[in-house]
Design an enzyme around this catalytic site. Structure first.
Site, PDB file in Angstrom:
ATOM      1  CG  LEU A  61       8.118   2.175   5.228  1.00 18.19           C
ATOM      2  CD1 LEU A  61       9.193   1.141   4.863  1.00 18.19           C
ATOM      3  CD2 LEU A  61       6.744   1.503   5.218  1.00 18.19           C
ATOM      4  CB  CYS A 117       7.471   0.810   0.805  1.00 20.92           C
ATOM      5  SG  CYS A 117       7.608   2.553   1.205  1.00 20.92           S
ATOM      6  CB  THR A 180       1.449   3.947  -3.627  1.00 27.10           C
ATOM      7  OG1 THR A 180       2.737   3.732  -3.037  1.00 27.10           O
ATOM      8  CG2 THR A 180       0.418   4.088  -2.539  1.00 27.10           C
ATOM      9  N   GLY A 230      -6.231  -0.736  -4.343  1.00 26.45           N
ATOM     10  CA  GLY A 230      -5.913   0.457  -5.118  1.00 26.45           C
ATOM     11  C   GLY A 230      -7.182   1.120  -5.597  1.00 26.45           C
TER      12      GLY A 230
END
Ligand SMILES: Cc1cc2nc3c(=O)[nH]c(=O)nc-3n(C[C@H](O)[C@H](O)[C@H](O)COP(=O)(O)O)c2cc1C
Length: 292
Positions: A61, A117, A180, A230
């Site tokens: 980040l 995240c 992710t 995605g």
């Protein structure tokens, strides 16, 4: 939006000129890199590694912090002719709300809460995996801003529907599915993980069936709009997400593999598909795969 294909967070989403180029290439909206209360350097290199059918990243980040970024938001609003969504993260509900307030005041059209995240401690998925903490974050942000609040979910959970329902009950206006997938890559010569952080998040074509399943399951239980994210690489991928129940998609990794033309190709491809199948608008096919 003129096109249902948006730029995903973290992919070229810092510099206004780059975002402008992406919008000119047909993106329906731009999502910024995730921004926090304070500047953050991120991890040492290597931070990205290409793997079969995707990439694993752990950038950590990196961002200039919201005080610095408000100037970019103002500039972005002057030059962009598509909606500008500011992605934000924080270490507490108060911090998320504070950053969201500053982003909205500077002109963000919406905020997207990065509660997913997978590779930074005490933020991201550590918040988004716990329905109680997530709800307190969403409530605080919802009360702090008038602009729409998107919540970006993690696929690294046992039950994404439970998490999505919690976010929606707490006031989320839309859900983005998904961030992710936790992953790792190892160099056989050194015998060590390749990324400096060791673990990271997998993106690209390899995650599409996972995120698509997230959208499909969420659509059956939540009422708010869902944004699919995605592995969207072409119009067929985007159309699959629409049929699963998404009203828009975000595109990240495909920019590296397909180039900026990917946005125009997706939107032209969807228009052709709608015409060929006798539909008039994108909305006509949203969730169609659920019919019995
Ligand atoms: C290099 C890189 C940086 C990313 N940074 C962020 C980020 O700052 N905030 C966030 O919410 N998602 C971030 N993501 C996740 C993407 O927004 C997206 O959810 C994910 O990559 C899946 O989409 P894709 O397969 O189209 O890339 C990042 C992804 C990549 C590859």
């Amino acid at each position: 939006m003129d096109s249902p294909a948006m730029l995903a967070s973290g992919i070229l989403g810092y510099v206004v000129e780059t975002m402008q180029t992406i919008a000119k290439n047909g993106a329906g909206a731009i999502v910024s890199k995730s921004i926090g209360a304070k500047p953050r350097k991120g991890y040492a290199n290597p931070t990205i590694v290409q793997v079969h059918c995707g990439m694993v990243n752990a950038l950590g980040l990196p961002n200039p912090g919201i005080e610095e970024f408000v100037g970019e938001i103002r500039r972005a609003k002057q030059v962009l002719d598509v909606p500008f969504v500011v992605s934000i993260y924080g270490y507490s509900a108060e911090e998320y709300a504070e950053v969201a307030k500053k982003a909205a005041r500077a002109g963000a059209d919406a905020v997207e809460l990065n509660v997913s995240c997978p590779h930074v401690k005490e933020t991201g998925s550590e918040i988004g995996q716990n329905p109680q903490i997530l709800m307190s974050v969403v409530r605080k942000v919802r009360a702090a801003v008038r602009v729409p609040v998107f919540v970006k979910l993690s696929p690294n959970v046992t039950n994404i529907v439970e998490i999505g329902e919690s976010a929606s009950r707490a006031g989320a206006d839309a859900l983005t599915a998904a961030n992710t997938v936790r992953a790792i890559a190892i160099d056989v010569e050194t015998g060590m993980p390749i990324l400096s952080n060791r673990g990271g998040g997998l993106s690209g074509p390899s995650v599409k069936p996972i995120a698509l399943r997230c959208v499909y399951e969420l659509y059956e239980r939540v009422k708010v709009p869902i944004i699919g994210c995605g592995g969207v690489t072409n119009w067929q991928d985007a159309t699959e997400y629409l049929l699963a129940g998404a009203t828009a998609v975000q595109v990240g990794t495909a920019i590296a593999t397909e180039g900026l033309g990917v946005f125009e190709a997706i939107s032209t491809g969807i228009s052709g598909y709608l015409r060929r199948k006798g539909y008039r608008r994108v909305e006509d096919i949203v969730g169609l795969s659920h019919r019995s």
